[in-house]
Scaffold this motif. Sequence first.
Motif, short mmCIF file in Angstrom:
data_model
loop_
_atom_site.label_atom_id
_atom_site.label_comp_id
_atom_site.label_asym_id
_atom_site.label_seq_id
_atom_site.Cartn_x
_atom_site.Cartn_y
_atom_site.Cartn_z
N GLY A 242 8.95 -1.91 -0.59
CA GLY A 242 9.81 -1.69 0.56
C GLY A 242 9.03 -1.09 1.72
O GLY A 242 8.02 -0.39 1.52
N ASN A 243 9.47 -1.37 2.92
CA ASN A 243 8.78 -0.90 4.12
C ASN A 243 8.74 0.62 4.22
O ASN A 243 7.72 1.20 4.62
N ILE A 244 9.81 1.28 3.85
CA ILE A 244 9.85 2.74 3.92
C ILE A 244 8.88 3.35 2.91
O ILE A 244 8.14 4.29 3.22
N ALA A 245 8.84 2.79 1.72
CA ALA A 245 7.93 3.32 0.70
C ALA A 245 6.47 3.16 1.14
O ALA A 245 5.66 4.06 0.91
N ALA B 42 5.35 3.36 4.05
CA ALA B 42 5.09 4.41 5.04
C ALA B 42 5.07 5.81 4.43
O ALA B 42 4.48 6.72 5.00
N THR B 43 5.70 5.99 3.26
CA THR B 43 5.84 7.33 2.71
C THR B 43 5.08 7.57 1.41
O THR B 43 4.90 8.72 1.02
N GLY C 181 4.77 -4.04 7.98
CA GLY C 181 5.64 -4.19 6.82
C GLY C 181 5.64 -5.60 6.30
O GLY C 181 4.60 -6.25 6.21
N ALA D 121 4.77 -4.08 0.92
CA ALA D 121 6.08 -3.99 1.58
C ALA D 121 7.11 -4.83 0.85
O ALA D 121 8.27 -4.42 0.71
#
Length: 199
Positions: free
Chosen positions: A141-144, A146-147, A111, A137
């Motif tokens: 964003g870190n979640i985005a 990953a998804t 990230g 990241a």
Amino acid sequence: MTFVPTAMKSTRVLWIAIGILAALPAAAFAFVKPLRVVAPTLMPGIECPSPNICIDNAALLGDARRLYREGYEQAVAAVGPFRSAPRVVFCTTAACADEFGLGRRAAETAGDFGMAVAPRGWKPFYLVHEMIHYRQAESLGNIAVATKPKWLIEGMAYSLSGDPRHPLSKPFEQWRSQFNAWYANVGPQDLWKAAQSAR
């Protein structure tokens, strides 16, 4: 049947919750090796002579600095300026790479925490690829990261890093091609705004 006052139960639950919360960072550090870039000097033999460059062999620090500078400049030219300079752990040995969970990978980014580079990853295009992931990241964003679709995340990194390998193995070449088609319509000025809505 023993009666335990509600206040005692609440206190016990609170202490258990505090214990779990306190243990989570240590467990993540121990078991999610790429997160070790957050505090790399806790790993044996790693030193950080500057805030953004860490290495396991100080004799190669000059090479690491040159590679960092080249990778950073190319990444900025490709995806725009960073909010903060990425931390990079340069490994010169397989043992160091293993400490950061690299396995067979040339490098990996955790990230917007930083990245680790294995001995075989000491090439500009690998570093640019990982710095693009860091920039993703920061922007998405870190979640985005990953998804979001792989064609966007990995395709962008393979394409804009100037990776010289053609063709890449499957599915990476397909992701790069799909990103290139999308990017041709978007352009560099609207990259991050368009990336946020990409599906």
